[in-house]
Enzyme design. Structure first.
Site, PDB file in Angstrom:
ATOM      1  N   GLU A   1     -29.396  29.165   9.597  1.00 41.23           N
ATOM      2  CA  GLU A   1     -30.280  28.063   9.332  1.00 41.23           C
ATOM      3  C   GLU A   1     -31.088  28.536  10.309  1.00 41.23           C
ATOM      4  O   GLU A   1     -31.713  28.420  11.212  1.00 41.23           O
ATOM      5  CB  GLU A   1     -28.914  26.127   9.287  1.00 41.23           C
ATOM      6  CG  GLU A   1     -30.474  25.143   8.782  1.00 41.23           C
ATOM      7  CD  GLU A   1     -29.432  23.710   9.393  1.00 41.23           C
ATOM      8  OE1 GLU A   1     -29.677  23.878  10.716  1.00 41.23           O
ATOM      9  OE2 GLU A   1     -29.764  23.318   8.407  1.00 41.23           O
TER      10      GLU A   1
ATOM     11  N   CYS B   1     -31.316  19.362   5.885  1.00 46.98           N
ATOM     12  CA  CYS B   1     -30.086  20.034   5.884  1.00 46.98           C
ATOM     13  C   CYS B   1     -29.049  20.681   4.692  1.00 46.98           C
ATOM     14  O   CYS B   1     -28.700  22.119   5.034  1.00 46.98           O
ATOM     15  CB  CYS B   1     -28.945  18.819   6.392  1.00 46.98           C
ATOM     16  SG  CYS B   1     -29.388  17.928   5.823  1.00 46.98           S
TER      17      CYS B   1
ATOM     18  N   LYS C   1     -30.072   5.935  18.026  1.00 49.83           N
ATOM     19  CA  LYS C   1     -30.982   7.043  19.694  1.00 49.83           C
ATOM     20  C   LYS C   1     -31.742   8.472  18.506  1.00 49.83           C
ATOM     21  O   LYS C   1     -30.971   8.987  16.999  1.00 49.83           O
ATOM     22  CB  LYS C   1     -30.306   7.837  19.708  1.00 49.83           C
ATOM     23  CG  LYS C   1     -30.930   8.267  20.930  1.00 49.83           C
ATOM     24  CD  LYS C   1     -30.368   9.727  20.990  1.00 49.83           C
ATOM     25  CE  LYS C   1     -31.471  11.020  21.212  1.00 49.83           C
ATOM     26  NZ  LYS C   1     -32.347  11.401  20.689  1.00 49.83           N
TER      27      LYS C   1
ATOM     28  N   GLU D   1     -22.696  15.171   9.980  1.00 43.87           N
ATOM     29  CA  GLU D   1     -23.534  15.933   8.622  1.00 43.87           C
ATOM     30  C   GLU D   1     -24.161  16.371   9.533  1.00 43.87           C
ATOM     31  O   GLU D   1     -24.927  16.440  10.384  1.00 43.87           O
ATOM     32  CB  GLU D   1     -24.428  15.036   8.288  1.00 43.87           C
ATOM     33  CG  GLU D   1     -24.854  15.182   7.080  1.00 43.87           C
ATOM     34  CD  GLU D   1     -25.838  15.703   7.075  1.00 43.87           C
ATOM     35  OE1 GLU D   1     -25.895  16.758   7.033  1.00 43.87           O
ATOM     36  OE2 GLU D   1     -26.478  15.140   6.955  1.00 43.87           O
TER      37      GLU D   1
HETATM   38  P1  NDP Z   1     -30.078  18.878  17.110  1.00 44.37           P
HETATM   39  O1  NDP Z   1     -28.728  18.661  16.520  1.00 44.37           O
HETATM   40  O2  NDP Z   1     -30.109  18.882  18.778  1.00 44.37           O
HETATM   41  O3  NDP Z   1     -30.368  17.257  17.172  1.00 44.37           O
HETATM   42  C1  NDP Z   1     -30.033  16.003  16.418  1.00 44.37           C
HETATM   43  C2  NDP Z   1     -30.027  14.976  17.926  1.00 44.37           C
HETATM   44  O4  NDP Z   1     -28.924  14.971  18.667  1.00 44.37           O
HETATM   45  C3  NDP Z   1     -31.056  14.183  17.977  1.00 44.37           C
HETATM   46  O5  NDP Z   1     -31.455  12.747  18.271  1.00 44.37           O
HETATM   47  C4  NDP Z   1     -31.236  15.061  20.035  1.00 44.37           C
HETATM   48  O6  NDP Z   1     -31.852  14.281  20.363  1.00 44.37           O
HETATM   49  C5  NDP Z   1     -29.332  14.731  19.737  1.00 44.37           C
HETATM   50  N1  NDP Z   1     -28.716  15.760  20.678  1.00 44.37           N
HETATM   51  C6  NDP Z   1     -29.140  16.700  21.173  1.00 44.37           C
HETATM   52  N2  NDP Z   1     -28.625  17.037  22.246  1.00 44.37           N
HETATM   53  C7  NDP Z   1     -27.657  16.071  21.962  1.00 44.37           C
HETATM   54  C8  NDP Z   1     -26.343  15.839  23.092  1.00 44.37           C
HETATM   55  N3  NDP Z   1     -26.026  16.999  23.437  1.00 44.37           N
HETATM   56  N4  NDP Z   1     -25.194  14.802  22.597  1.00 44.37           N
HETATM   57  C9  NDP Z   1     -25.499  14.133  21.583  1.00 44.37           C
HETATM   58  N5  NDP Z   1     -26.639  13.408  20.922  1.00 44.37           N
HETATM   59  C10 NDP Z   1     -27.573  15.405  21.035  1.00 44.37           C
HETATM   60  O7  NDP Z   1     -31.106  19.297  16.616  1.00 44.37           O
HETATM   61  P2  NDP Z   1     -32.899  19.478  17.122  1.00 44.37           P
HETATM   62  O8  NDP Z   1     -33.560  18.510  16.501  1.00 44.37           O
HETATM   63  O9  NDP Z   1     -32.818  20.150  18.742  1.00 44.37           O
HETATM   64  O10 NDP Z   1     -32.937  21.390  15.652  1.00 44.37           O
HETATM   65  C11 NDP Z   1     -32.463  22.601  16.059  1.00 44.37           C
HETATM   66  C12 NDP Z   1     -31.747  22.896  15.284  1.00 44.37           C
HETATM   67  O11 NDP Z   1     -30.528  22.168  14.472  1.00 44.37           O
HETATM   68  C13 NDP Z   1     -33.100  22.817  14.261  1.00 44.37           C
HETATM   69  O12 NDP Z   1     -33.355  24.284  14.272  1.00 44.37           O
HETATM   70  C14 NDP Z   1     -32.222  23.139  12.967  1.00 44.37           C
HETATM   71  O13 NDP Z   1     -32.117  24.871  12.471  1.00 44.37           O
HETATM   72  C15 NDP Z   1     -30.544  21.980  13.451  1.00 44.37           C
HETATM   73  N6  NDP Z   1     -30.683  20.780  12.956  1.00 44.37           N
HETATM   74  C16 NDP Z   1     -30.100  20.518  11.622  1.00 44.37           C
HETATM   75  C17 NDP Z   1     -30.148  19.292  10.971  1.00 44.37           C
HETATM   76  C18 NDP Z   1     -29.301  18.947   9.546  1.00 44.37           C
HETATM   77  O14 NDP Z   1     -29.650  17.907   9.214  1.00 44.37           O
HETATM   78  N7  NDP Z   1     -28.807  19.763   9.108  1.00 44.37           N
HETATM   79  C19 NDP Z   1     -31.400  18.001  11.827  1.00 44.37           C
HETATM   80  C20 NDP Z   1     -32.028  18.486  12.815  1.00 44.37           C
HETATM   81  C21 NDP Z   1     -32.070  20.213  13.088  1.00 44.37           C
HETATM   82  P3  NDP Z   1     -33.044  14.842  20.582  1.00 44.37           P
HETATM   83  O15 NDP Z   1     -33.769  15.327  19.683  1.00 44.37           O
HETATM   84  O16 NDP Z   1     -33.843  13.809  21.690  1.00 44.37           O
HETATM   85  O17 NDP Z   1     -33.127  16.350  21.560  1.00 44.37           O
END
Ligand code: NDP
Length: 487
Positions: free
Chosen positions: A386, A289, A181, A255
């Site tokens: 973060e 990240c 996904k 991760e």
């Molecule tokens: P999320 O952790 O919400 O998203 C990562 C992935 O998980 C996306 O594909 C998301 O779907 C999906 N997802 C969201 N909720 C669920 C759930 N309950 N169960 C399973 N999968 C889920 O990150 P965000 O995009 O919302 O970003 C929020 C914050 O997270 C950012 O501001 C940043 O600080 C941090 N972040 C950190 C990352 C890293 O690599 N360390 C990467 C991305 C974000 P969808 O996006 O379609 O909602």
């Protein structure tokens, strides 16, 4: 000195956007429960309509992956699986420009980065793991390690194609099938990758791609037909997934976030360190990240380093991500821009001093100027949370012991950087920094042969290298022929 550059936009003509995209299940594109739009964060232009996968669509994808696992992929000799992975890697190279332009359109990152970093590294991950597919018996996990089955993979929006490659390549090399996904805001390169799977004649069902939002990810994580979940994203969602998997017996690798310390000692070459600081926090708009988001500078060189850093930040070019001269592209979404704004406001309210590079911001789209905070204390939110944007918090230290104390004072532990000309100091620091990846006199360098992953709230499990294979193998499994990943 700041040079003026004429515009040098990369043409979009190489990309053929469809009006709407289906889900990729069982080797073909199919409909789903509803649709949503994906936009370009640089212009807010709608790029395409994408299908939202509901629980019943996730169910179909898992069933397709199970069938492909049992009938085809797990019983195929490793050397044959390797051929498919080599083929995919070569097609990624052949279609590199198309992938880079599409990634930049959908994500907002500069074309220079998608062209020179994301896409070449994605191909490299497939090449690297293609080489492992028939050698798993020599990877140190016993003579005949077994695959796990159907893997659910949930990835974020910061490196959409690259995170796909980090997840899909090792899973397939080890004999698993996948349901992936992509993030809601960046689904397009994953859908182009689905076309690449078709072009490579990958057996139907080996890779399935279900687009959607967090609810789609939740349905995938909760599905009883999944043997393992691999997730990259926020710590908050990671914790939720860990709770869901704990009661299901599914294997899990996470991760998650980071708040990396980039430590500059007084003997470091200032100009080189400043390039590393800029690359550490402004690469990919800080949506990284392992970004070096906390700069620790030795007090004696603080003024010199900060002056050079401000000078260098004044030369960064922010704007059209498709322009080959652009250094800093668009923030990926309005939600992320709001989050950055909220944390920056908290930094100002808590008493830190803000300085933003004097660059004009475009009228449309989501933008944030490269920013540093000085007079930051360890207790400030901007030093602990973060931000995931182009915002650097600067702290100082006097001794190596103090640098270690401050660097490790975080709930995270993903990466760190050390800048010094003394090899002994690098080793001393590296053995004390609690981070999964430590760069010395460089930052944000990635290689498929090098394991990547975190400590503490940055998650667990490794991706890349020999260690990364372990996440996709039943290393305690027997040497039965069926399911043996190295047959
Ligand atoms: P999320 O952790 O919400 O998203 C990562 C992935 O998980 C996306 O594909 C998301 O779907 C999906 N997802 C969201 N909720 C669920 C759930 N309950 N169960 C399973 N999968 C889920 O990150 P965000 O995009 O919302 O970003 C929020 C914050 O997270 C950012 O501001 C940043 O600080 C941090 N972040 C950190 C990352 C890293 O690599 N360390 C990467 C991305 C974000 P969808 O996006 O379609 O909602």
């Amino acid at each position: 000195m700041r040079f003026e550059y004429a515009p040098a936009p990369e043409s979009r003509a190489i990309v053929t956007l469809r009006d709407s995209y289906g889900l990729f299940i069982g080797g073909s594109f199919t409909g789903g429960s509803s649709v949503f739009k994906t936009i370009s964060p640089a212009s807010e232009e709608v790029l395409a309509e994408v299908t939202h996968a509901g629980p019943e669509d996730v169910d179909r994808a898992v069933a397709a992956a199970r069938q492909a696992y049992e009938r085809t992929w797990s019983v195929m000799p490793g050397r044959e699986r390797g051929k498919y992975l080599f083929r995919i890697a070569r097609i990624i190279q052949e279609r590199a420009r198309e992938l880079a332009v599409l990634e930049t359109l959908d994500n907002g990152k500069p074309i220079r980065e998608s062209r020179d970093v994301d896409v070449p590294l994605a191909a490299a991950h497939f090449f690297y793991h293609a080489g492992w597919a028939d050698k798993l018996g020599y990877a140190g996990f016993g003579p005949s390690p077994r695959s796990l089955g159907v893997v659910g993979q949930v990835i974020p929006w910061n490196f959409p194609l690259l995170m796909l490659a980090w997840k899909v390549a090792p899973a397939l090399a080890c004999g698993n099938t996948v349901v992936l996904k992509p993030a809601e805001t960046t689904p397009l390169t994953a859908l182009l990758f689905a076309e690449i799977c078709q072009q490579a004649d990958l057996p139907p069902g080996v890779v399935n791609i279900v687009t959607g939002d967090g609810a789609t990810g939740q349905a995938l994580v909760a599905h009883p037909g999944i043997d393992k979940i691999a997730f990259t994203g926020s710590t908050e969602v990671g914790k939720e997934i860990a709770r869901a998997c704990a009661v299901s017996g599914k294997r899990l690798t996470l991760e998650l976030g980071g708040k990396a310390a980039n430590v500059v000692f007084d003997d470091a070459p200032v100009d080189q360190a400043v390039e590393g600081i800029v690359n550490g926090i402004f690469f990919n708009q800080g949506h990284v990240c392992c970004a070096g988001s906390r700069l620790l500078v030795q007090e004696s060189v603080y003024d010199d380093v900060l002056a050079a850093l401000r000078r260098r930040m004044g030369t960064l070019r922010l704007g059209d991500p498709l322009d080959k001269n652009t250094d800093v592209g668009a923030i990926n979404s309005r939600a992320q821009l709001d989050k950055i704004g909220e944390l920056v406001s908290s930094g100002e309210a808590e008493g830190a001093a803000r300085w933003s590079a004097p660059c004009p911001l475009p009228d449309r789209g989501f933008w944030f100027a490269p920013t540093i905070f000085t007079e930051v204390s360890q207790a400030h939110r901007i030093a602990r949370e973060e931000i995931f944007g182009p915002v650097l918090s600067v702290l100082t230290f006097r001794t190596p012991a103090e640098a270690i104390e401050k660097a490790n004072n975080t709930p995270y532990g993903l990466s760190a950087g050390v800048w010094t000309e003394k090899g002994s100091l690098i080793l001393w620091m590296a053995s004390r920094l609690r981070a999964g990846v430590i760069w010395a006199n460089t930052f944000n360098r990635f290689d498929p042969a090098s394991p990547f992953g975190g400590y503490k709230e940055s998650g667990f499990g490794r991706e890349g290298g020999r260690h990364g294979l372990e996440a996709y193998l039943d290393v305690a499994g027997s040497a039965d022929a069926a399911g043996s990943a190295d047959a």
